[in-house]
Design a protein around this motif. Structure first.
Motif, PDB file in Angstrom:
ATOM      1  N   PHE A 340       0.955  -1.115  -0.039  1.00 49.62           N
ATOM      2  CA  PHE A 340       0.018  -0.041  -0.064  1.00 49.62           C
ATOM      3  C   PHE A 340       0.957   1.269  -0.044  1.00 49.62           C
ATOM      4  CE2 PHE A 340      -2.842   3.286   1.640  1.00 49.62           C
ATOM      5  CZ  PHE A 340      -4.006   2.861   1.223  1.00 49.62           C
ATOM      6  N   ILE A 341       1.076   1.501  -1.114  1.00 54.39           N
ATOM      7  CA  ILE A 341       2.366   2.577  -1.471  1.00 54.39           C
ATOM      8  C   ILE A 341       1.879   3.970  -1.603  1.00 54.39           C
ATOM      9  CG2 ILE A 341       4.602   3.194  -2.771  1.00 54.39           C
ATOM     10  CD1 ILE A 341       4.588   0.080  -3.514  1.00 54.39           C
ATOM     11  N   LYS A 342       2.204   4.887  -0.775  1.00 53.81           N
ATOM     12  CA  LYS A 342       1.962   6.264  -1.006  1.00 53.81           C
ATOM     13  C   LYS A 342       2.795   7.040  -2.321  1.00 53.81           C
ATOM     14  CE  LYS A 342       1.105   7.349   3.908  1.00 53.81           C
ATOM     15  NZ  LYS A 342       1.433   8.292   4.936  1.00 53.81           N
ATOM     16  N   ALA A 343       1.944   7.903  -2.915  1.00 48.91           N
ATOM     17  CA  ALA A 343       2.938   8.538  -3.928  1.00 48.91           C
ATOM     18  C   ALA A 343       4.041   9.162  -3.509  1.00 48.91           C
ATOM     19  CB  ALA A 343       1.975   9.672  -4.471  1.00 48.91           C
ATOM     20  N   ALA A 344       4.158   9.690  -2.520  1.00 44.36           N
ATOM     21  CA  ALA A 344       5.338  10.477  -1.891  1.00 44.36           C
ATOM     22  C   ALA A 344       6.282   9.472  -1.594  1.00 44.36           C
ATOM     23  CB  ALA A 344       5.162  11.152  -0.564  1.00 44.36           C
TER      24      ALA A 344
END
Length: 678
Positions: A340-344
């Protein structure tokens, strides 16, 4: 494909909710939309791309309450973070706004009153869920229970993620409050409804007019055949949003004013750039309007939204383009596995253009889910962008520099081959137009293979060692540079940052679609610099670990006790005479804007009632510029001007700060700019 005259096109993506971070699942939509928009602009179309934060609803109100800040401060901070994330991934909006805006309030009230006056709004008393512990009526998404249609557990109060059914919260089986866990009570309340059944005939025609993909049409027709229900468009106070004009204590449901945010954001753009809003939104408009959305919000965009627009005298969308979800390594994005990877987080470890290309290479016009297979991701980017496209330029540039003094040959040694590359642009354009990006990328890579084969078979590095063959080597490599240029024209919508570097290397004014027709001869190029490096597996692994750390940090923050963390000691005493030397004045913020190169500052133009002052203030983390304009505040008017690298600051505005945020001080209504504060 229409291209006989310049088209007027308005494009939107779904509005991200102002209550959380952008992650890779979100980015699929914005990257898909941005690629399509960049393609249209490359073709010379008048294309505008607008979006906004969806900034209303109970979730915003509760999150702000939890953080101890105002909802306005929360949405300003989230907007800044969202825009920063989008910018890192090259998503180039022409306007990014907020649904908490004057324009959105005006359009929401206009559409509502037009529908009301035409008889399309009804009122009736309903039994509604109420949280006795929190003292508020529960919005749909804050009730969970068992789906009344398929009996799936743990479903939200407005729709079922398992079977796609929609219903009212009162229909849920064994409901509980998602806020407090309490068993909701049923209480009566008057609600306002949009009479969707009034538009049944219109919507049947609209759905069958190629406005959506075939798969979506089939789903819409299922809902249509089941019969339309009236749509509850009101919520009871307390609620963060716009109050319904003729109904004190009643607020527009967030899903009513969210899509209206498209109109509001575009109106804001029109006012700023002198565009004609009505030419896009009048019923007989020749302009094109496209919405890009996820398949999970089709119900709102392809039923309620067109009916609302039609009933209020606006045109309806040309098309609603839906996409599927993102999975990672064949499974749903997972917090525990770090996928679950954040854009930042991604952008901190990997080049955003890797992701833009990978998404493009797998995107179709259908609504299939897209799997981000991390091993395939690395292999495809390394093979296609680095091993094929960049390799052409790196193979040829050195010989052009050495043998031609940095200038290409005076003639094209392979005119037929270059002509084939130019002609291929028509098919590639058709693929872009129809959102078949994967087909476009496959065709580009076929051309890249052909170019590499040509160079490999010509072996300029071998010929360069033979006397008297310098011109032949220059001719071969000049063809290679021309082929590379064609490929970068075709790839520019997908990898704009790489294209910008390529344009600088090629010393070209543009990489527009039409520019590909000009063959480069006797054309000077710059020294070649690597345009893209390989994806390294250790960077992917580091991103996964960082994502796990993000989740752990978020959980720690949720579990932390709320309240002030430190007590500020009282500053050293001053005398009354010292205090009287400070000239405090009421000021109206006439204009507010971001300061390029400054992460904390906003530039304010303050109206003191007869004169203006320029002030730089470190309040950017809590306020968006548009939320400040017109607001009264208090400034220190006799502070000596301070020269900063951004300009001269001619005073100071008063604000309070703690760990939760920054709060600009404002006088009560009735104060006038220029008045002294005593």
């Amino acid at each position: 494909m229409p291209n006989t005259a310049t088209r007027q096109i308005l494009v939107t993506s779904a509005l991200p909710y102002a209550n959380g971070d952008i992650h890779l699942g979100h980015l699929l939509e914005y990257i898909q939309t941005d690629i399509w928009v960049r393609f249209q602009k490359s073709r010379g179309q008048q294309c505008h791309y607008v979006c906004a934060d969806d900034a209303h609803g109970t979730a915003i109100m509760l999150r702000a309450e939890q953080e101890g800040i105002t909802p306005e401060a929360l949405i300003a901070r989230v907007s800044r973070d969202h825009q920063q994330d989008f910018a890192r991934f090259g998503v180039a909006f022409d306007n990014y706004y907020s649904t908490h805006s004057a324009e959105n309030r005006a359009f929401s009230e206009l559409i509502y009153t037009r529908l009301r006056d035409a008889g399309h709004i009804a009122t009736r008393d309903i039994e509604q869920m109420y949280d006795p512990e929190r003292g508020l009526f529960l919005a749909d998404r804050f009730i969970k229970g068992t789906c009344p249609k398929c009996h799936a557990d743990d479903q939200y109060g407005d729709n079922c993620e398992a079977c796609g059914a929609t219903y009212t919260p009162a229909e849920l089986i064994d409901p509980v409050s998602a806020i407090s866990g309490a068993t909701p009570e049923v209480r009566g309340s008057t609600h306002y409804f949009f009479k969707l059944p009034d538009f049944a005939d219109f919507m049947q025609r609209w759905i069958n007019d190629d406005r959506v993909q075939p798969q979506i049409r089939n789903k819409l027709m299922e809902w249509f055949e089941d019969g339309f229900n009236e749509w509850d468009i009101s919520r009871d106070a307390p609620y963060f949003g716009f109050e319904i004009p003729d109904a004190p204590g009643k607020y527009f449901y967030v899903w009513l004013d969210a899509p209206i945010g498209y109109l509001a954001s575009f109106k804001n753009l029109c006012e700023r750039e002198g565009l004609d809003f009505d030419s896009y939104w009048k019923p007989d408009s020749d302009a094109e309007v496209y919405h890009f959305i996820g398949k999970d919000i089709v119900y709102f965009h392809a039923l309620f939204w067109p009916a609302m627009l039609h009933g209020a005298g606006f045109r309806t969308p040309t098309a609603v383009n839906c996409h599927g979800f993102v999975t990672v390594d064949g499974a749903k994005m997972s917090k525990s596995r770090g996928t679950f990877i954040k854009a930042a987080t991604y952008a901190d470890h990997l080049n955003p253009e890797y992701l833009r290309y990978y998404f493009a290479a797998k995107l179709t016009s259908r609504i299939d889910d897209l799997d981000l297979n991390l091993d395939d991701f690395a292999a495809r980017v390394n093979s296609d962008l680095v091993g094929k496209v960049v390799n052409i330029a790196s193979r040829c540039a050195g010989f052009v520099k050495k043998l031609g003094g940095g200038t290409l040959s005076a003639h094209c040694a392979e005119p037929a081959m270059v002509a084939r590359f130019i002609e291929a642009g028509d098919d590639i354009a058709e693929h872009y137009e129809t959102r078949e990006f994967g087909r476009a990328m496959r065709r580009v890579m076929e051309l890249a293979d052909e170019a590499n084969t040509y160079i490999a078979e010509a072996e300029p590095w071998v010929l360069a060692k033979q006397d008297g063959r310098e011109q032949e080597v220059l001719d071969i490599c000049s063809v290679g540079i021309n082929l590379f240029r064609q490929l970068m024209v075709y790839l520019a919508p997908v990898v704009p940052a790489m294209a910008e570097q390529a344009q600088a290397f090629l010393k070209l004014d543009t990489l527009s679609w039409a520019s590909r027709h000009e063959v480069l001869t006797e054309h000077a190029i710059n020294k070649f610099k690597p345009l893209m490096t390989r994806v390294e597996r250790d960077r992917i692994d580091a991103m996964i670990e960082a994502s796990k750390e993000d989740i752990a940090a978020e959980q720690k923050l949720k579990d932390a006790p709320k309240g002030p963390l430190v007590d500020d000691p009282i500053a050293e005493e001053i005398s009354f005479d010292d205090f009287t030397r400070v000239d405090l004045r009421i000021a109206r913020i006439a204009r507010a804007s971001y300061v390029k190169g400054a992460d904390k500052l906003l530039q304010l133009t303050l109206d003191l009632g007869g004169e203006t002052r320029n002030v730089f203030s470190g309040i950017r983390s809590s306020y968006a510029p548009e939320a400040l304009e017109g607001r009264l505040t208090i400034m220190v008017a006799n502070l000596a001007p301070r020269k900063m690298r951004f300009g001269v600051s001619e005073g100071m505005v008063l604000a309070s700060a703690n760990d939760a945020g920054i709060y600009l001080l404002s006088p009560d209504d009735g104060a006038e700019p220029g008045q002294r504060v005593t």
